[in-house]
Design a protein around this motif. Structure first.
Motif, short mmCIF file in Angstrom:
data_model
loop_
_atom_site.label_atom_id
_atom_site.label_comp_id
_atom_site.label_asym_id
_atom_site.label_seq_id
_atom_site.Cartn_x
_atom_site.Cartn_y
_atom_site.Cartn_z
N GLN A 44 57.39 -29.82 -44.11
CA GLN A 44 56.97 -28.47 -44.47
C GLN A 44 56.88 -27.58 -43.22
O GLN A 44 57.22 -26.40 -43.27
CB GLN A 44 55.60 -28.58 -45.17
CG GLN A 44 55.40 -27.67 -46.36
CD GLN A 44 56.56 -27.64 -47.35
OE1 GLN A 44 57.06 -28.67 -47.80
NE2 GLN A 44 57.01 -26.44 -47.70
N SER A 45 56.44 -28.16 -42.11
CA SER A 45 56.28 -27.35 -40.89
C SER A 45 57.65 -26.89 -40.37
O SER A 45 57.78 -25.78 -39.85
CB SER A 45 55.52 -28.13 -39.82
OG SER A 45 56.26 -29.26 -39.47
N ARG A 58 58.67 -23.96 -42.50
CA ARG A 58 57.90 -22.76 -42.07
C ARG A 58 58.47 -22.19 -40.78
O ARG A 58 58.67 -20.98 -40.66
CB ARG A 58 56.43 -23.14 -41.86
CG ARG A 58 55.56 -22.90 -43.09
CD ARG A 58 54.08 -22.84 -42.72
NE ARG A 58 53.64 -23.96 -41.89
CZ ARG A 58 53.22 -25.14 -42.35
NH1 ARG A 58 53.16 -25.35 -43.66
NH2 ARG A 58 52.85 -26.11 -41.53
N HIS A 76 60.17 -18.55 -39.95
CA HIS A 76 59.63 -17.71 -38.88
C HIS A 76 60.76 -17.27 -37.93
O HIS A 76 60.84 -16.10 -37.54
CB HIS A 76 58.54 -18.50 -38.14
CG HIS A 76 58.00 -17.78 -36.97
ND1 HIS A 76 57.17 -16.68 -37.09
CD2 HIS A 76 58.21 -17.96 -35.63
CE1 HIS A 76 56.89 -16.23 -35.89
NE2 HIS A 76 57.51 -16.98 -34.98
N ASP A 81 61.21 -18.02 -50.23
CA ASP A 81 59.81 -17.82 -49.85
C ASP A 81 58.96 -17.58 -51.10
O ASP A 81 59.43 -17.75 -52.23
CB ASP A 81 59.68 -16.72 -48.78
CG ASP A 81 59.99 -15.32 -49.32
OD1 ASP A 81 60.13 -15.15 -50.55
OD2 ASP A 81 60.09 -14.38 -48.51
#
Ligand SMILES: C=C1C[C@]23C[C@H]1CC[C@H]2[C@]1(C)CCC[C@@](C)(C(=O)O)[C@H]1[C@@H]3C(=O)O
Ligand SMILES: O=C(O)CCC(=O)C(=O)O
Ligand SMILES: [Fe+2]
Length: 354
Positions: free
Chosen positions: A77-78, A81, A85, A233
Motif C-alpha cells: 500500500q505504501s 501511495r 504522490h 484514487d
C-alpha cells in the motif's frame, strides 16, 4: 486549467466545443458494478484450492465483461501511495516543463494535454504521462526516462515509479498464470510472450470540470493491450459497460482493477471479453489513476493456443504482432470500442492490396 489553455484556444470558464462529446456518449451511470473482488492471497502462496477458486471467479468475470478487482495482490500500500504522490509531483510542474516531454507524432511516450495535438474533437478532459517499462535491461529505464527527459531533479520520482512498475510487472505475470489456469491451458502458456515485452505505464490526471456532464475524461474504449492493472484514487469516475449499461466502479484503495484488453481477447480466441470502459470527470475534485498496460514482446506472434482453438472448432483471429497493433492505434486509428475488429479488417485489406 493551464494544461488546457496551453493546448486549446478560447477557454472562458466553460467547456470548449472540442471537449464536448455527442449526446449518445454522455448517458450517465446509475448503478454500481458488482464485479468480483478476487482475493489473490492463496493463489500467490501456491495453494491449490484457493487458486482454483480464484480462477473460477476470473473466468466468469472475463467471459461476462472482462473486468475484476484484486485484493491481497502483494503490492505494498505504501508503494501505491508513493507512486500517486510522485505522479502528483510531475503534474504540478509548470506547463513549460511538462511540455518539454511532449509526445511526438506516432509515439506512445510522453506528456499529452487532452491529446489536442492528435485529435480535433471529442477531446478527453485529462492530461497524461506515458513511459515504457522493462525489467530485464541492464539500466533502470524509468529512472533514466525521468532524468534524461524531465530533469535530474526527477531521479527520485523515476525511482519510485520504477519500483511501482516492477511490482505491476510481477503481478501482471502472475495474472497471466491465473488467466491460463482459468482457460484450462498450461499455467506457463503465456509467460514467454510477455516476459521480455515492454509494458506501458500511464499516469492520468483528470482536472475538475465546470460542466462535467458535457465531456469525458477518457471516452468509451477497450484497451488494445493485453492486461491492464489500474489503481484509481479515492474520487471515483471509472465506469464499465456491463449488462448493457454503464456502471460505476467504486474506488477501493486496497484493490487494483484488472481489465482484459483486445490482445488478450485474441489470445483467448475470443472467449474473454475486452472490457469496455470509460472515465468521467466531476465539478469539484481532480482525479488521478495509474494504469499499467502489460504488452507482449513486440514481434512475437499473438495467437490463441492450439488446444483452445481445437476445442472451439474455429480460429477467431488471424495471427498478428503487438508492434503492428500498437502502430495501428498510434498512426491510423483512435482506440475506441471497436479497435480489434477494425485492426483485423485493416490487416486483411492491407494483405490483399500488397
Ligand atoms: C496502446 C495504447 C493506446 C492508448 C494508450 C495505450 C493503451 C490504452 C489506449 C487508450 C488509453 C484508450 C483510450 C483512447 C486513448 C487515445 C486515450 O484516451 O488515451 C488510448 C491511448 C492512446 O492512443 O494514447
Ligand atoms: O482513469 C481511469 O480510471 C481509466 C483510464 C483508462 O481507461 C486508460 O488509461 O486506458
Ligand atoms: Fe483504458
Amino acid at each position: 486549467m493551464e494544461w488546457v489553455r496551453s493546448e486549446v484556444e478560447g477557454v472562458r470558464g466553460h467547456v470548449p466545443s472540442n471537449f464536448v462529446w455527442p449526446k449518445e456518449y454522455l448517458v450517465e451511470a446509475e448503478e454500481e458494478l458488482e464485479g468480483p473482488v478476487v482475493d489473490l492471497d492463496g493463489f500467490l502462496r501456491g495453494e491449490e484450492e484457493a487458486t482454483q477458486r480464484a480462477a473460477r471467479l476470473v473466468r466468469e468475470a472475463c467471459m461476462k465483461h472482462g473486468f475484476f478487482q484484486v485484493i491481497n495482490h502483494g503490492v505494498h500500500q505504501s508503494l501505491i501511495r508513493q507512486a500517486h504522490h510522485q505522479m502528483d509531483t510531475f503534474f504540478k510542474l509548470p506547463i513549460h516543463r511538462k511540455l518539454s516531454v511532449h509526445k511526438t507524432p506516432g509515439s506512445v511516450w510522453g506528456y499529452s494535454g487532452a491529446h489536442a495535438h492528435r485529435f480535433s474533437s471529442k477531446l478527453p478532459w485529462k492530461e497524461t504521462l506515458s513511459f515504457p517499462y522493462h525489467n530485464n535491461t541492464s539500466h533502470p529505464v524509468v529512472t533514466n526516462y525521468f532524468t534524461s527527459n524531465v530533469g535530474q531533479d526527477f531521479e527520485h520520482v523515476g525511482m519510485t515509479l520504477e519500483r511501482y512498475c516492477g511490482s505491476m510487472k510481477q503481478l501482471g505475470m502472475k495474472l497471466t498464470e491465473l488467466l491460463a489456469i482459468s482457460l484450462g491451458v498450461d499455467r506457463m502458456q503465456f509467460r514467454e510472450l510477455f516476459e521480455e515485452g515492454w509494458s506501458i505505464m500511464r499516469c492520468n490526471n483528470y482536472p475538475s470540470c465546470q460542466e462535467p456532464r458535457l465531456t469525458l475524461g477518457t471516452g468509451p474504449h477497450c484497451d488494445p493491450t493485453s492486461i491492464t492493472i489500474l489503481h484509481q484514487d479515492h474520487v471515483g469516475g471509472l465506469h464499465v459497460f456491463a449488462d448493457n449499461k454503464w456502471q460505476k466502479v467504486p474506488p477501493r484503495l486496497d484493490a487494483l482493477v484488472v481489465n482484459i484488453g483486445d490482445t488478450f481477447t485474441a489470445l483467448s480466441n475470443g472467449r474473454y471479453k475486452s472490457c469496455l470502459h470509460r472515465a468521467v470527470v466531476n465539478k469539484y475534485k481532480e482525479r488521478k489513476s495509474l494504469a499499467f498496460f502489460l504488452c507482449p514482446e513486440e514481434d512475437k506472434l499473438v495467437r490463441a493456443p492450439d488446444v483452445i482453438v481445437r476445442l472451439d472448432g474455429t480460429k477467431q483471429y488471424p495471427d498478428f504482432t503487438w508492434s503492428h497493433f500498437l502502430h495501428f492505434t498510434q498512426k491510423y486509428y483512435r482506440a475506441d470500442e471497436a479497435t480489434l475488429p477494425n485492426f483485423i479488417k485493416w490487416l486483411q485489406s492491407s494483405k490483399t492490396t500488397n
